[in-house]
Design an enzyme around this catalytic site. Structure first.
Site, mmCIF file in Angstrom:
data_model
loop_
_atom_site.group_PDB
_atom_site.id
_atom_site.type_symbol
_atom_site.label_atom_id
_atom_site.label_comp_id
_atom_site.label_asym_id
_atom_site.label_seq_id
_atom_site.Cartn_x
_atom_site.Cartn_y
_atom_site.Cartn_z
ATOM 1 N N ARG A 138 0.832 -1.217 0.000
ATOM 2 C CA ARG A 138 0.000 0.000 0.000
ATOM 3 C C ARG A 138 0.862 1.261 0.000
ATOM 4 N NH1 ARG A 138 -5.208 -2.045 3.564
ATOM 5 N NH2 ARG A 138 -6.377 -2.594 1.697
ATOM 6 N N LYS B 92 -20.476 -17.535 -1.875
ATOM 7 C CA LYS B 92 -21.922 -17.412 -1.681
ATOM 8 C C LYS B 92 -22.595 -16.373 -2.566
ATOM 9 C CE LYS B 92 -22.072 -18.817 3.117
ATOM 10 N NZ LYS B 92 -22.324 -18.386 4.485
ATOM 11 N N GLY C 254 -11.655 -9.015 -2.573
ATOM 12 C CA GLY C 254 -11.494 -10.175 -1.689
ATOM 13 C C GLY C 254 -10.390 -11.121 -2.120
ATOM 14 N N GLY D 235 -13.306 -3.714 -0.532
ATOM 15 C CA GLY D 235 -14.688 -3.238 -0.388
ATOM 16 C C GLY D 235 -15.082 -2.177 -1.405
#
Ligand code: AMP
Length: 397
Positions: free
Chosen positions: A37, A198, A355, A378
């Site tokens: 980062r 999911k 993710g 996110g």
């Protein structure tokens, strides 16, 4: 969308530039353990400092929830930034008030200063106008280089952008240009590959993508929910049976929008969720009652390759199987490598993120050959969901 970049900033020698960066880096034993980062924000810092401006870094670290939590101080990060930047980075132990004002007053053109964790103040996450005003008091110009924090309307990402002339930093610019080229004004046909565990965590994402892309490959555990909704017996596979109606709604929306949904046509099944588990490839009408699907099969991989070949733009989120445990990484690796090859050959614009996707592409050795791999997590997912990101919206020229 139109936004201003550092190219629009002229004559900034001696100006105080507040730069929002993502320095939420992993730490171990009080030291930064992964500098990715930091490396990402160096171009903006170097450019602004090189043009003689006073570079004042704003960042959050962890979740101190408005309190001064000692082990969430950015102080150790200042020396890590300095080491990579190759020049000193001063540190002020508050991001507003006298400590910040004094540290800024002591700066000369070209200097770099890091202010303490913005989340030490409740006003950051509440986007309190008084807090944003206190932050803005130390700058003439605001630059946001933290796409990964842009999905939150916080004082240092959104509030302050309304108070000062606001610009996108180089990393923010690269991210917005890559995302724009993938879903904003893409070269068609556009293919989305969505996998992962999911459906429940990706309903908004799927609903948005079916209206934006020409083809949608669904793989991973989430494909099982779609297969079950179509009446296929998926045995002991991970499956959200209660989302059958949602899956049907998404398929109907795709149909209406002219988006082709591509589901697996065969499956790799096993009795245990572990590396090296005994497995077999079966057709969808022969999934054993006591087995679970852990990857899509060879025929499905061929279909995915065909779709990648047919596409000019690819957006990818989520693995096609349980890629952490070999051999159930096969489809993810094959598809990622195929997309990487087509990108390298100049036939495909490939954008991926969110993710586990970065880990999956790293595992496949494909990351470097993709057009753009976002590490934003996110914020990347909210963008895939079609949501306005407040930190980006505030930069709109
Ligand atoms: P997500 O964070 O939603 O992208 O999900 C990623 C996770 O999905 C990874 O840990 C994979 O192991 C898991 N996954 C993918 N395919 C399957 C599958 N067929 N069965 C169980 N887990 C899976």
């Amino acid at each position: 969308m139109a936004f201003k970049t550092l190219d629009d900033l002229t004559d900034i020698a001696g100006k105080r530039v507040l730069v929002r960066v993502d320095l939420n880096v992993p730490m171990s034993g009080g030291k930064v353990s992964d500098t990715t980062r930091i490396e990402r924000v160096l171009p903006t810092i170097t450019e602004l400092s090189g043009k003689g401006s006073k570079v004042i870094l704003l960042a959050h670290f962890g979740r101190p929830k408005g309190e001064r939590v000692a082990d969430m101080s950015l102080a150790p990060v200042a020396s890590a930034v300095a080491a990579l930047l190759g020049k000193p980075v001063a540190f002020a132990d508050d991001c507003i008030g006298q400590p910040a004002a004094d540290a800024v007053a002591a700066m000369a053109g070209g200097d770099v200063l890091l202010l303490e964790n913005t989340r030490y103040h409740k006003g950051e996450e509440n986007n309190d106008p008084d807090f944003a005003t206190a932050l803005a008091a130390n700058g003439d110009i605001y630059v946001n280089d933290a796409f990964s924090a842009a999905h939150r309307a916080h004082g240092s990402t959104e509030g302050i952008a309304k108070l000062l002339p606001a610009y996108a930093g180089r990393t923010m610019q690269a991210e917005l240009e890559a995302l724009g080229s993938a879903l904003g004004a893409p070269v068609r046909p556009v293919l989305a590959v969505v996998g992962g565990a999911k459906v429940s965590s990706k309903i908004d994402l799927l609903e948005n993508l079916v209206t934006r892309v020409d083809m949608l490959v669904i793989g991973g555990g989430m494909a099982n929910t779609f297969l079950a909704a179509k009446g296929i017996n998926v045995g002991k596979s991970l499956c959200e049976h209660d989302l059958a109606e949602t899956a049907k709604t998404i398929m109907a929306a795709a149909d209406k929008a002219g988006c082709e949904i591509v589901l697996p046509v065969d499956a790799v099944v096993a009795r245990e969720f572990k590396a090296g588990a005994a497995n077999e490839t079966v057709s969808l009408d022969a999934i054993p009652e006591d087995a679970m699907i852990l990857d899509v099969g060879a025929a499905s991989i061929d279909t995915v390759r065909t779709k990648i070949d047919a596409a000019r733009t690819l957006v990818w989120n989520g693995p096609l199987g349980a890629f952490e445990i070999a051999p159930f990484d096969k489809a993810t690796v094959a598809a990622a490598q195929h997309a990487a090859e087509n990108t390298k050959a100049g036939k495909l614009n490939s954008v991926a993120g969110g993710g586990d996707t970065v880990a999956a592409l790293n595992h496949a050795g494909a990351t470097d050959d993709f057009s753009y791999v976002s590490t934003a997590g996110g914020a990347f997912l909210e963008w895939l969901e079609g949501k306005d990101l407040p930190g980006v919206k505030a930069l709109e020229a």
